[in-house]
Design an enzyme around this catalytic site. Sequence first.
Site, mmCIF file in Angstrom:
data_model
loop_
_atom_site.group_PDB
_atom_site.id
_atom_site.type_symbol
_atom_site.label_atom_id
_atom_site.label_comp_id
_atom_site.label_asym_id
_atom_site.label_seq_id
_atom_site.Cartn_x
_atom_site.Cartn_y
_atom_site.Cartn_z
ATOM 1 N N ASN A 134 1.474 -12.231 30.932
ATOM 2 C CA ASN A 134 2.650 -11.826 30.167
ATOM 3 C C ASN A 134 3.182 -10.523 30.772
ATOM 4 O OD1 ASN A 134 4.370 -10.594 28.199
ATOM 5 N ND2 ASN A 134 3.489 -11.924 26.633
ATOM 6 N N HIS A 150 8.102 -12.960 26.458
ATOM 7 C CA HIS A 150 8.383 -13.079 25.025
ATOM 8 C C HIS A 150 9.633 -12.269 24.725
ATOM 9 C CE1 HIS A 150 6.576 -13.333 20.706
ATOM 10 N NE2 HIS A 150 7.884 -13.157 20.650
ATOM 11 N N ARG A 186 13.448 3.771 31.645
ATOM 12 C CA ARG A 186 14.120 4.675 32.581
ATOM 13 C C ARG A 186 15.518 4.189 32.958
ATOM 14 N NH1 ARG A 186 12.011 8.572 36.251
ATOM 15 N NH2 ARG A 186 13.823 9.650 37.135
ATOM 16 N N THR A 243 4.818 -6.421 17.477
ATOM 17 C CA THR A 243 4.086 -7.443 18.223
ATOM 18 C C THR A 243 3.717 -8.561 17.257
ATOM 19 O OG1 THR A 243 2.233 -7.844 19.742
ATOM 20 C CG2 THR A 243 1.810 -6.401 17.839
ATOM 21 N N ARG A 266 12.711 -10.811 22.789
ATOM 22 C CA ARG A 266 13.033 -10.589 21.386
ATOM 23 C C ARG A 266 14.523 -10.285 21.255
ATOM 24 N NH1 ARG A 266 7.480 -9.073 21.450
ATOM 25 N NH2 ARG A 266 6.381 -9.980 19.663
ATOM 26 N N HIS A 270 -3.676 -12.876 22.589
ATOM 27 C CA HIS A 270 -3.433 -11.657 21.813
ATOM 28 C C HIS A 270 -4.702 -10.804 21.776
ATOM 29 C CE1 HIS A 270 -1.644 -8.799 19.029
ATOM 30 N NE2 HIS A 270 -0.491 -9.415 19.254
ATOM 31 N N ASP A 271 -4.639 -9.655 22.449
ATOM 32 C CA ASP A 271 -5.722 -8.674 22.504
ATOM 33 C C ASP A 271 -6.947 -9.156 23.275
ATOM 34 O OD1 ASP A 271 -4.176 -6.861 21.192
ATOM 35 O OD2 ASP A 271 -5.170 -7.055 19.254
ATOM 36 N N GLU A 314 7.666 -17.470 25.098
ATOM 37 C CA GLU A 314 7.259 -17.328 23.706
ATOM 38 C C GLU A 314 8.419 -16.777 22.885
ATOM 39 O OE1 GLU A 314 2.577 -16.060 24.467
ATOM 40 O OE2 GLU A 314 4.037 -14.572 23.742
ATOM 41 N N GLY A 352 -1.159 -9.965 28.429
ATOM 42 C CA GLY A 352 -0.176 -9.030 28.954
ATOM 43 C C GLY A 352 -0.575 -7.582 28.835
ATOM 44 N N HIS A 353 -0.611 -7.056 27.612
ATOM 45 C CA HIS A 353 -0.798 -5.624 27.394
ATOM 46 C C HIS A 353 -2.053 -5.094 28.077
ATOM 47 C CE1 HIS A 353 -0.308 -1.810 25.219
ATOM 48 N NE2 HIS A 353 -1.630 -1.843 25.083
#
Length: 239
Positions: free
Chosen positions: A7, A43, A18, A101, A45, A191-192, A70, A214-215
């Site tokens: 992700n 994803h 920036r 999130t 938004r 997720h996580d 997503e 992703g994160h």
Amino acid sequence: MTKLSVNINKIATLRNSRGGNIPNVVAAALACERFGAQGITVHPRPDERHIRYQDVYDLKAAISTEFNIEGNCQEPRFVDLVLANKPTQVTLVPDALGQITSNHGWDTIKNRDYLEDMVKRFQDAGIRVSIFVDPKEEMVEGAAETGTDRIELYTEAYASEYGYDDKKAIAPYIRAARKAQEVGLGLNAGHDLDLHNLKYFNEHILGLLEVSIGHALIADALYLGLEETIKRYLAALKA
């Protein structure tokens, strides 16, 4: 081997902070593919605070691996975006407007008729559909009744509990995965998930086809470099 879909939302977040086009999300996606990732996830938004809608068109034209979009199918603009780009997969997530999130899966029983209509709409366009669900057997069964191809298990609860009571953390996911196999659904997760908890999860969830990360992956890349980071995530996913 379970596939790794990266992700790249956080790459876009850094760019947007920036202005301009550094880092370039398409270049980042191509690098992920080059380093071994089997898919790219975005994803978008409504506020476009990370991935912009134009990014989706640019990525679709550039990448060669699986493309997973997503998002909340209750947003008409999102539906139009997916149908215009025809990704490999669309993952339906019940996000609220302005949500930081994703934090819960669909109630597939309450929303069965709605989800059935959306699943058919995307499948008729040749797009594989996955529904984001909590690790509850009744939600898995409800998802199957919509006609979806896959579900994606929301793994935040597992990640929070892992390291304290690993067996307790993984138990509901094992049950949900077994139910998915019983009702003929493909299985994704996300997720996580990170380098600390991914291997254990992958070893205990039979039939896991794909994880979307992703994160944590992008954060790890700050210390390890993107190539080494993807290498380590792929190693954690080996059977």
